[in-house]
Write a protein that holds these residues in place. Structure first.
Motif, mmCIF file in Angstrom:
data_model
loop_
_atom_site.group_PDB
_atom_site.id
_atom_site.type_symbol
_atom_site.label_atom_id
_atom_site.label_comp_id
_atom_site.label_asym_id
_atom_site.label_seq_id
_atom_site.Cartn_x
_atom_site.Cartn_y
_atom_site.Cartn_z
ATOM 1 N N GLN A 108 0.963 9.330 -2.858
ATOM 2 C CA GLN A 108 0.006 8.996 -3.901
ATOM 3 C C GLN A 108 -0.049 10.080 -4.981
ATOM 4 O O GLN A 108 -0.054 9.778 -6.179
ATOM 5 N N ASN A 109 -0.067 11.344 -4.565
ATOM 6 C CA ASN A 109 -0.091 12.439 -5.535
ATOM 7 C C ASN A 109 1.184 12.475 -6.367
ATOM 8 O O ASN A 109 1.151 12.779 -7.565
ATOM 9 N N PRO A 121 0.822 -1.218 0.000
ATOM 10 C CA PRO A 121 0.000 0.000 0.000
ATOM 11 C C PRO A 121 0.852 1.262 0.000
ATOM 12 O O PRO A 121 2.025 1.252 0.405
ATOM 13 N N ILE A 122 0.264 2.362 -0.443
ATOM 14 C CA ILE A 122 0.888 3.683 -0.389
ATOM 15 C C ILE A 122 -0.031 4.552 0.472
ATOM 16 O O ILE A 122 -0.920 5.244 -0.044
ATOM 17 N N PRO A 123 0.123 4.526 1.784
ATOM 18 C CA PRO A 123 -0.864 5.166 2.665
ATOM 19 C C PRO A 123 -0.803 6.687 2.690
ATOM 20 O O PRO A 123 -1.801 7.338 2.977
ATOM 21 N N LYS A 152 1.426 11.980 -10.411
ATOM 22 C CA LYS A 152 2.063 13.005 -11.236
ATOM 23 C C LYS A 152 3.208 12.448 -12.069
ATOM 24 O O LYS A 152 3.351 12.792 -13.258
ATOM 25 N N GLU A 153 4.033 11.581 -11.478
ATOM 26 C CA GLU A 153 5.239 11.118 -12.162
ATOM 27 C C GLU A 153 5.044 9.803 -12.907
ATOM 28 O O GLU A 153 5.664 9.583 -13.950
ATOM 29 N N GLU A 154 4.213 8.909 -12.381
ATOM 30 C CA GLU A 154 4.001 7.601 -13.013
ATOM 31 C C GLU A 154 2.506 7.299 -13.102
ATOM 32 O O GLU A 154 2.000 6.444 -12.367
ATOM 33 N N PRO A 155 1.785 7.978 -13.982
ATOM 34 C CA PRO A 155 0.328 7.743 -14.066
ATOM 35 C C PRO A 155 -0.015 6.333 -14.532
ATOM 36 O O PRO A 155 -1.030 5.775 -14.107
ATOM 37 N N PHE A 187 0.147 4.047 -11.600
ATOM 38 C CA PHE A 187 -0.976 4.284 -10.700
ATOM 39 C C PHE A 187 -2.244 3.604 -11.212
ATOM 40 O O PHE A 187 -3.041 3.077 -10.431
ATOM 41 N N LYS A 188 -2.435 3.593 -12.538
ATOM 42 C CA LYS A 188 -3.603 2.924 -13.114
ATOM 43 C C LYS A 188 -3.554 1.422 -12.873
ATOM 44 O O LYS A 188 -4.579 0.766 -12.681
ATOM 45 N N GLU A 189 -2.331 0.853 -12.863
ATOM 46 C CA GLU A 189 -2.201 -0.580 -12.571
ATOM 47 C C GLU A 189 -2.620 -0.895 -11.141
ATOM 48 O O GLU A 189 -3.155 -1.964 -10.854
ATOM 49 N N PHE A 190 -2.379 0.049 -10.220
ATOM 50 C CA PHE A 190 -2.741 -0.157 -8.818
ATOM 51 C C PHE A 190 -4.227 0.034 -8.563
ATOM 52 O O PHE A 190 -4.726 -0.342 -7.495
ATOM 53 N N THR A 191 -4.949 0.609 -9.513
ATOM 54 C CA THR A 191 -6.353 0.953 -9.275
ATOM 55 C C THR A 191 -7.197 -0.273 -8.963
ATOM 56 O O THR A 191 -8.014 -0.272 -8.031
ATOM 57 N N PHE A 192 -7.004 -1.349 -9.721
ATOM 58 C CA PHE A 192 -7.812 -2.558 -9.535
ATOM 59 C C PHE A 192 -6.979 -3.736 -9.020
ATOM 60 O O PHE A 192 -7.458 -4.869 -9.051
#
Length: 234
Positions: free
Chosen positions: A45-46, A38-40, A50-53, A56-61
């Motif tokens: 998270q922001n 997790p990234i609490p 910003k740097e690796e969108p 971040f999309k891979e972590f969504t689901f």
């Protein structure tokens, strides 16, 4: 349920070779390898957004592990302060030593602000750091060693052999040395430890004090014994 029990169990693996048989204990994590860490923290998270969108999309689901029990969602929580509190804490009195850290940060702010106001030129004022947390982190960075020495015995002679260290151990030693430098005072320890910590943090921020000298002495010893560095692999 069977998967969790499987990962919770500890097993002994026998690594047999032609000469001997070695037993090695392996401890599995509770979470399967498909679960991501997790990234609490919201700022982390922001930064990831910003740097690796794409990441971040891979972590969504993706299935996410539970956060560690020492993670706090408060805006005033900082992992650096938690690690330093763990070093100075005694007898499990966390609340008492967290209050001490707040007093330390308040006194650092008060001291730096008073000296900043007394400075009469912008050049002198630029030398002062008014953010207590930034000052404390910079102080620990100034104390962190990059190498340590360990005793290695060869032919009946013990050599002080320099060893590189990880960033985690380096930070731990920096925090420990600042605490020990503040603790190196006559009794009563509890009554003077807070202002002593303030003084050592300010000294270390300016590359002064006992903790910084201890780092330089260790580096000097490692430089003196660099000829024995190859004993690390023997």
């Amino acid at each position: 349920m069977s998967i969790i029990l499987k990962h919770q169990s500890s097993i002994l693996i026998k690594c047999c070779t032609s000469r001997n048989c070695v037993k090695k204990q392996v401890r599995w994590t509770v979470w399967p390898s498909s679960y991501v860490k997790p990234i609490p923290r919201k700022e982390d998270q922001n930064l990831l957004i910003k740097e690796e969108p794409d990441k971040f999309k891979e972590f969504t689901f993706a299935p996410i592990r539970a956060a560690e029990n020492n993670i706090n969602g408060s805006l005033f929580f900082d992992p650096f302060l938690r690690r330093f509190t763990n070093i100075i804490m005694r007898k499990g009195k966390r609340d008492e030593y967290e209050d001490m850290m707040r007093d330390v940060m308040y006194l650092i702010k008060k001291k730096q602000l008073a000296e900043w106001r007394a400075a009469d030129t912008p050049e002198k004022r630029s030398k002062f750091e008014l953010d207590a947390l930034v000052l404390m982190k910079k102080a620990v960075d100034n104390v962190k060693p990059i190498v340590i020495t360990k005793p290695v015995q060869k032919g009946g002679v013990t050599y002080s052999v320099p060893f590189p260290i990880t960033s985690q151990l380096s930070e731990f030693l920096g925090m420990k040395w600042i605490n020990e430098a503040a603790h190196d005072h006559p009794v009563p320890w509890r009554a003077i430890h807070t202002p002593a910590l303030v003084r050592e943090f300010v000294f270390a921020f300016n590359n002064e004090g006992k903790a910084v000298k201890r780092k330089y002495d260790l580096h000097k010893l490692a430089e003196t014994n660099k000829a024995y560095a190859h004993y690390r692999w023997d």
